[in-house]
Every structure is written in C-alpha cells, then in structure tokens.
Design an enzyme around this catalytic site. Structure first.
Site: not given
Ligand code: KIV
Length: 272
Positions: A50, A118, A120, A187
């Site tokens: 993000s 993380k 997706e 999400e």
């Molecule tokens: O990129 C991000 O900030 C996220 C979260 C808000 C879950 O994936």
C-alpha cells in the site's frame, strides 16, 4: 546471527499460537519514524505494498518493485524492537513459480531482517506457500479482495457476495492454511464469511474491512492517523487527524520565514 532486537521480537510461531486468543493487533508502516512510535503498541507491523499509494502517490499497488519493498522493509525492521515485521512481496515477484517466489522471499528476508513475507492468493498460491514454508520462509497469506489483481477484478469492491464467490474464498482460506501460512489476511468480506473462515482454519485470520469476526485486525497507518486523505475506505476509523496540524505547521513556518521572524534562522538570513 540475529541481533538482540530480533530475538525479542514477536515471531510468526508465537502469533500463530494466538489463534482464538487475545486479538492480534497489526498496522502497516513504511518508515523508521512511524515504526518507532507504533512498535510498542502492536503485535505485527506490515510493510505493505500500500506504500504505492501512501508514499509514492501511485494509483494501485501494481507498479511496486521488490527494490522498493526491500528499501522500506529494511528501514522498518531496523526500527522495530517488539513487533513481528512482515514485508509484502510485490506484484510480479512471486506468481510465476515457487522458485521465483523463493528467490524474492530470500532476498527480502536476508536484505531487510524481517521475519516473514506476505503474498496474495489462495488455492492458486498454495503450492508456492508450501514450497516457501518448507524452506524456512514464514508466509502470511492474503485472500478476499487482493488489490494486486485489481485489473482482473475490475475494482476494490466487497468480495464473496455471491454464494459461489464465498465458497471459493473459503476454499482459498482452507488451501493456504493447509499449505502452512502462519496467518491469513482477509480483506473486504462480510461478517458471515469472515466468521466461517475464522472458525474453519487453524491459522489466525487478520481482518481488514472483514468485520470483528477475525482473530486480529490490520489497518493502514496513514488511514489510522488521518495522513492519507485522497480517499477513505468505509471501514476505516481514524484515531487521529494529523493532516491539518502538518499543513498548519508548514503554513506557520512559511509565514515566519517570509516575514524574517524565524527564530534560529539568523545563520540563514544574517543577524539583524
Ligand atoms: O499493502 C497493505 O497495506 C496490505 C494491508 C492493508 C492488508 O496488504
């Protein structure tokens, strides 16, 4: 050799064991300054892609590179003494094959000092998650609305509205859990689906716009403090409003400098 700070930080296995217990508190951070302030209060800090919007002014997360994530991941991991630091794998750095994902994840872990990555995806990414976890890479999965697929999804709307889509998201959750993800971000899903997933899988669920029926919550720090003002997702609650004080401080400073009344600026303008 891990530094003393790394030894004291919460780890993926410790957070995995919090399933069904004390809610897991997560926030994003992209810089040393915010990390130092939030670190004592949260369990997990995500260096999220993000940052495309919050830091780089992009329209979506699709243009984020591995180099960007590593630079910000390093700043955050260096500044956190308590929270478990997780770094997003950006679009294009892991989808091609488990081997590509491992190369990217290994760079992220080695070059930032974070604890986990993380990524997706659900059923389609289960083999990759299994490959990574078997090779010492803790993985946080991300299902439901997956913003890196915005071009395919056609927008950022709520996911799992139809029975078929809800069943597919539940199948995603079961697949990433079985593959060894230590936690699963959900999400933008409605409470019945979030609850069904949370009750069904062994990994803790971390919701964002996915109701209270999750084992933890995550929000974007810029949303929480009112720094990102371009738009505000409906599920975001602001706990501070820093945009106006920042603009006011810049305005006050500019007025003083322009009026040559800025104390301590004699070295710039000359005394008297
Ligand atoms: O990129 C991000 O900030 C996220 C979260 C808000 C879950 O994936």
């Amino acid at each position: 050799m891990p530094s003393p700070a790394q030894i004291k930080r919460l780890t993926p296995p410790v957070l995995r064991a919090r399933k069904g217990g004390e809610p897991i508190v997560c926030l994003t951070s992209y810089a040393a300054s915010t990390t130092t302030l939030i670190d004592p209060h949260v369990d997990l800090i995500l260096v999220g892609d993000s940052l495309a919007m919050t830091i780089y002014g992009m329209d979506s997360t699709v243009g984020v590179t591995l180099e960007m994530m590593i630079a910000h991941g390093r700043a955050v991991a260096r500044s956190a003494a308590h929270a478990c630091v997780v770094v997003d794998l950006p679009f294009g750095s892991y989808e091609e094959s488990p081997a590509q994902a491992f190369r990217s994840a290994a760079r992220v872990l080695a070059q930032t000092g974070c604890a986990a990555v993380k990524l997706e995806g659900g059923v389609d990414m289960a083999d990759t998650i299994r490959f990574l976890t078997a090779r010492g890479v803790p993985v946080m999965a991300h299902i439901g609305l997956t913003p890196q697929s915005v071009n395919a999804l056609g927008g950022y709307g709520v996911r799992g509205r139809s029975a078929d889509e809800a069943a597919a998201i539940l199948a995603d959750a079961v697949a990433v859990d079985a593959a060894g993800a230590f936690s699963v971000v959900i999400e933008k899903t409605a409470e019945p689906l979030s609850r069904a997933i949370t009750e069904r899988i062994g990994a803790p669920t971390i919701g964002i716009g996915a109701s209270v029926a999750c084992d933890g919550q995550i929000l974007v720090i810029d949303d929480v403090i009112g720094l990102f003002t371009a738009f505000r997702p409906k599920f975001v609650k602001r706990y501070a409003e820093v945009a106006q004080p920042i603009a006011a401080a810049a305005q006050a400073y500019a007025a003083e400098v322009r009026g040559r009344r800025f104390p301590g600026a004699e070295h710039v303008f000359g005394a008297g």
